[in-house]
Design an enzyme around this catalytic site. Structure first.
Site, PDB file in Angstrom:
ATOM      1  N   ALA A  70     -24.002 -25.844  78.147  1.00 16.50           N
ATOM      2  CA  ALA A  70     -25.278 -25.148  78.196  1.00 16.50           C
ATOM      3  C   ALA A  70     -25.894 -25.196  76.802  1.00 16.50           C
ATOM      4  O   ALA A  70     -25.177 -25.326  75.808  1.00 16.50           O
ATOM      5  CB  ALA A  70     -25.064 -23.709  78.622  1.00 16.50           C
ATOM      6  N   GLY A 113     -20.602 -25.972  80.187  1.00 18.01           N
ATOM      7  CA  GLY A 113     -21.428 -26.197  81.373  1.00 18.01           C
ATOM      8  C   GLY A 113     -21.407 -27.645  81.833  1.00 18.01           C
ATOM      9  O   GLY A 113     -21.630 -27.925  83.016  1.00 18.01           O
ATOM     10  N   GLU A 116     -18.436 -27.885  83.931  1.00 18.44           N
ATOM     11  CA  GLU A 116     -18.723 -27.104  85.152  1.00 18.44           C
ATOM     12  C   GLU A 116     -19.665 -27.875  86.084  1.00 18.44           C
ATOM     13  O   GLU A 116     -19.505 -27.848  87.303  1.00 18.44           O
ATOM     14  CB  GLU A 116     -19.314 -25.747  84.755  1.00 18.44           C
ATOM     15  CG  GLU A 116     -18.291 -24.879  84.041  1.00 18.44           C
ATOM     16  CD  GLU A 116     -18.898 -23.645  83.394  1.00 18.44           C
ATOM     17  OE1 GLU A 116     -19.818 -23.794  82.555  1.00 18.44           O
ATOM     18  OE2 GLU A 116     -18.462 -22.530  83.717  1.00 18.44           O
ATOM     19  N   GLU A 136     -16.046 -22.289  75.603  1.00 14.66           N
ATOM     20  CA  GLU A 136     -16.909 -21.107  75.463  1.00 14.66           C
ATOM     21  C   GLU A 136     -16.287 -20.032  74.583  1.00 14.66           C
ATOM     22  O   GLU A 136     -16.971 -19.319  73.852  1.00 14.66           O
ATOM     23  CB  GLU A 136     -17.228 -20.506  76.844  1.00 14.66           C
ATOM     24  CG  GLU A 136     -18.153 -21.350  77.715  1.00 14.66           C
ATOM     25  CD  GLU A 136     -17.424 -22.401  78.547  1.00 14.66           C
ATOM     26  OE1 GLU A 136     -16.212 -22.613  78.331  1.00 14.66           O
ATOM     27  OE2 GLU A 136     -18.075 -23.000  79.429  1.00 14.66           O
TER      28      GLU A 136
HETATM   29  C1  LIG Z   1     -22.460 -22.533  80.640  1.00 18.15           C
HETATM   30  C2  LIG Z   1     -21.434 -21.744  79.918  1.00 18.15           C
HETATM   31  C3  LIG Z   1     -21.647 -20.275  80.142  1.00 18.15           C
HETATM   32  O1  LIG Z   1     -20.178 -22.041  80.458  1.00 18.15           O
HETATM   33  C4  LIG Z   1     -21.496 -21.886  78.427  1.00 18.15           C
HETATM   34  C5  LIG Z   1     -21.542 -23.199  77.742  1.00 18.15           C
HETATM   35  O2  LIG Z   1     -21.633 -24.288  78.234  1.00 18.15           O
HETATM   36  S1  LIG Z   1     -21.490 -22.930  76.087  1.00 18.15           S
HETATM   37  C6  LIG Z   1     -21.536 -24.549  75.408  1.00 18.15           C
HETATM   38  C7  LIG Z   1     -20.203 -25.183  75.443  1.00 18.15           C
HETATM   39  N1  LIG Z   1     -20.239 -26.405  74.652  1.00 18.15           N
HETATM   40  C8  LIG Z   1     -19.898 -26.431  73.386  1.00 18.15           C
HETATM   41  O3  LIG Z   1     -19.519 -25.463  72.771  1.00 18.15           O
HETATM   42  C9  LIG Z   1     -20.003 -27.791  72.711  1.00 18.15           C
HETATM   43  C10 LIG Z   1     -21.029 -27.730  71.577  1.00 18.15           C
HETATM   44  N2  LIG Z   1     -21.135 -29.012  70.899  1.00 18.15           N
HETATM   45  C11 LIG Z   1     -20.204 -29.454  70.050  1.00 18.15           C
HETATM   46  O4  LIG Z   1     -19.181 -28.855  69.804  1.00 18.15           O
HETATM   47  C12 LIG Z   1     -20.498 -30.756  69.376  1.00 18.15           C
HETATM   48  O5  LIG Z   1     -21.880 -31.029  69.462  1.00 18.15           O
HETATM   49  C13 LIG Z   1     -19.724 -31.951  70.002  1.00 18.15           C
HETATM   50  C14 LIG Z   1     -18.213 -31.803  69.690  1.00 18.15           C
HETATM   51  C15 LIG Z   1     -19.934 -32.048  71.493  1.00 18.15           C
HETATM   52  C16 LIG Z   1     -20.230 -33.276  69.360  1.00 18.15           C
HETATM   53  O6  LIG Z   1     -20.155 -33.179  67.955  1.00 18.15           O
HETATM   54  P1  LIG Z   1     -20.917 -34.258  67.044  1.00 18.15           P
HETATM   55  O7  LIG Z   1     -20.593 -35.625  67.503  1.00 18.15           O
HETATM   56  O8  LIG Z   1     -20.600 -33.889  65.626  1.00 18.15           O
HETATM   57  O9  LIG Z   1     -22.460 -34.052  67.372  1.00 18.15           O
HETATM   58  P2  LIG Z   1     -23.412 -32.852  66.902  1.00 18.15           P
HETATM   59  O10 LIG Z   1     -24.086 -33.217  65.623  1.00 18.15           O
HETATM   60  O11 LIG Z   1     -22.660 -31.561  66.928  1.00 18.15           O
HETATM   61  O12 LIG Z   1     -24.446 -32.794  68.107  1.00 18.15           O
HETATM   62  C17 LIG Z   1     -25.583 -33.648  68.170  1.00 18.15           C
HETATM   63  C18 LIG Z   1     -26.787 -32.804  68.495  1.00 18.15           C
HETATM   64  O13 LIG Z   1     -26.581 -32.190  69.762  1.00 18.15           O
HETATM   65  C19 LIG Z   1     -26.728 -30.793  69.666  1.00 18.15           C
HETATM   66  N3  LIG Z   1     -25.851 -30.125  70.630  1.00 18.15           N
HETATM   67  C20 LIG Z   1     -24.615 -30.481  70.976  1.00 18.15           C
HETATM   68  N4  LIG Z   1     -24.121 -29.648  71.900  1.00 18.15           N
HETATM   69  C21 LIG Z   1     -25.093 -28.722  72.106  1.00 18.15           C
HETATM   70  C22 LIG Z   1     -25.173 -27.590  72.934  1.00 18.15           C
HETATM   71  N5  LIG Z   1     -24.176 -27.240  73.789  1.00 18.15           N
HETATM   72  N6  LIG Z   1     -26.295 -26.855  72.908  1.00 18.15           N
HETATM   73  C23 LIG Z   1     -27.320 -27.186  72.104  1.00 18.15           C
HETATM   74  N7  LIG Z   1     -27.307 -28.279  71.297  1.00 18.15           N
HETATM   75  C24 LIG Z   1     -26.186 -29.025  71.295  1.00 18.15           C
HETATM   76  C25 LIG Z   1     -26.334 -30.491  68.230  1.00 18.15           C
HETATM   77  O14 LIG Z   1     -26.819 -29.248  67.815  1.00 18.15           O
HETATM   78  C26 LIG Z   1     -26.962 -31.654  67.503  1.00 18.15           C
HETATM   79  O15 LIG Z   1     -28.360 -31.459  67.390  1.00 18.15           O
HETATM   80  P3  LIG Z   1     -29.020 -31.107  65.964  1.00 18.15           P
HETATM   81  O16 LIG Z   1     -28.515 -29.736  65.601  1.00 18.15           O
HETATM   82  O17 LIG Z   1     -28.566 -32.165  65.026  1.00 18.15           O
HETATM   83  O18 LIG Z   1     -30.501 -31.115  66.229  1.00 18.15           O
END
Ligand SMILES: CC(C)(O)CC(=O)SCCNC(=O)CCNC(=O)[C@H](O)C(C)(C)COP(=O)(O)OP(=O)(O)OC[C@H]1O[C@@H](n2cnc3c(N)ncnc32)[C@H](O)[C@@H]1OP(=O)(O)O
Length: 262
Positions: A70, A113, A116, A136
């Site tokens: 998400a 998500g 999911e 999460e």
């Molecule tokens: C639905 C529920 C209730 O179950 C809740 C959820 O889903 S909470 C979200 C769970 N997901 C995460 O915690 C994963 C978050 N992302 C990461 O940990 C990392 O992005 C990665 C390991 C997947 C990839 O890392 P990396 O290759 O270093 O790329 P990044 O520079 O981190 O990401 C590129 C770009 O994408 C944006 N991004 C990535 N994931 C999300 C996200 N879940 N939400 C919003 N944006 C996301 C990240 O911020 C980067 O963008 P910029 O900040 O550079 O503009």
């Protein structure tokens, strides 16, 4: 024949024969599931489900990410009152009512998500680069689109607890061993293999494929005895279809069946 719809901004839709393909398309955010993308995916899948020409749906992302969860940036400022009032993420539940079989083709990250959403599909074909997880807890929340429930049913309590409590990812091989993933294929072949699987499903009788999906899903909702009874009644009802007559006649006559979806 293949055609792209233009009414969506965060996804692409395409028809490939009798398969409706939905591709998540927010590459810069690793397909993070914001509210617009959620609305568009649900609308596109429901539109394919309502289309009698479509016999299977294929849901996919990019090579780097099926979906990284998400959209954390969209969620971050929300208050309890807001998420409760809007019943945040409840719209995703509509995918469970889709009757047409849905295949998920997962490459790269399928986290939170994203994992999911893949589990809301009927089965997952993963590339060898896929990574699944419910991270999460690292954000101070728990899964909210069914992860704690569907992951536990798919992989059992031990591994679901491990993933939800440590927030670690599992690779495609571990996910396949655990029962989350149906098949693993090399990344370069993912879309071809997933499309072939979806095309095979779409070549079957649509009502019978829907009945098979409903029967398998019933096993998650009921006791074994009730589930077997349900299956038997649905099996009996297949004899009321033209496609049962055709399928069995084709076998006896040693030819390929021509299903009429009725
Ligand atoms: C639905 C529920 C209730 O179950 C809740 C959820 O889903 S909470 C979200 C769970 N997901 C995460 O915690 C994963 C978050 N992302 C990461 O940990 C990392 O992005 C990665 C390991 C997947 C990839 O890392 P990396 O290759 O270093 O790329 P990044 O520079 O981190 O990401 C590129 C770009 O994408 C944006 N991004 C990535 N994931 C999300 C996200 N879940 N939400 C919003 N944006 C996301 C990240 O911020 C980067 O963008 P910029 O900040 O550079 O503009």
């Amino acid at each position: 024949m293949s055609s792209r719809a233009s009414e969506y901004e965060t996804i692409l839709t395409e028809r490939k024969g009798r398969v409706g393909v939905v591709t998540l398309n927010r590459p810069k955010a690793l397909n993070a599931l914001n509210s617009q993308l959620m609305r568009e995916v649900v609308a596109a899948v429901e539109a394919f489900d309502a289309d009698g020409e479509i016999g299977a749906i294929l849901l996919t992302g990019s090579e780097r990410a099926f979906a990284a969860g998400a959209d954390i940036k969209e969620m971050q400022p929300k208050t309890f009152a807001e998420v409760y009032a809007e019943d945040l993420f409840s719209q995703w539940d509509r995918l469970s009512s889709v009757r047409t079989p849905i295949v998920a083709a997962v490459s790269g990250y399928a986290l939170g998500g994203g994992c999911e959403l893949a589990m809301l599909c009927d089965f997952i074909i993963a590339s060898d680069t896929a990574k699944f997880g419910q991270p999460e807890i690292k954000l101070g929340v728990i899964p909210g689109i069914g992860g704690s429930q569907r992951l536990t049913r798919a992989v059992g309590k031990a591994k679901a607890m491990d993933l939800c409590l440590t927030g670690r990812n599992m690779d495609a091989e571990e996910a396949e061993r655990a029962g989350l993933v149906a098949r693993i294929v090399p990344a370069a072949e993912l879309l071809d293999v997933a499309l072939e699987a979806a095309t095979t499903i779409a070549s079957m009788s649509l009502p019978i494929a829907r009945m098979a999906k409903e029967a398998v899903n019933r096993s998650f909702e009921t006791t074994l005895a009730e589930g077997v009874k349900f299956e038997r009644r649905v099996f009996h009802s297949t004899f009321a279809t033209a496609d049962q007559k055709e399928g069995m006649a084709a076998f006896v006559e040693k030819r390929a069946p021509k299903f009429v979806n009725g």
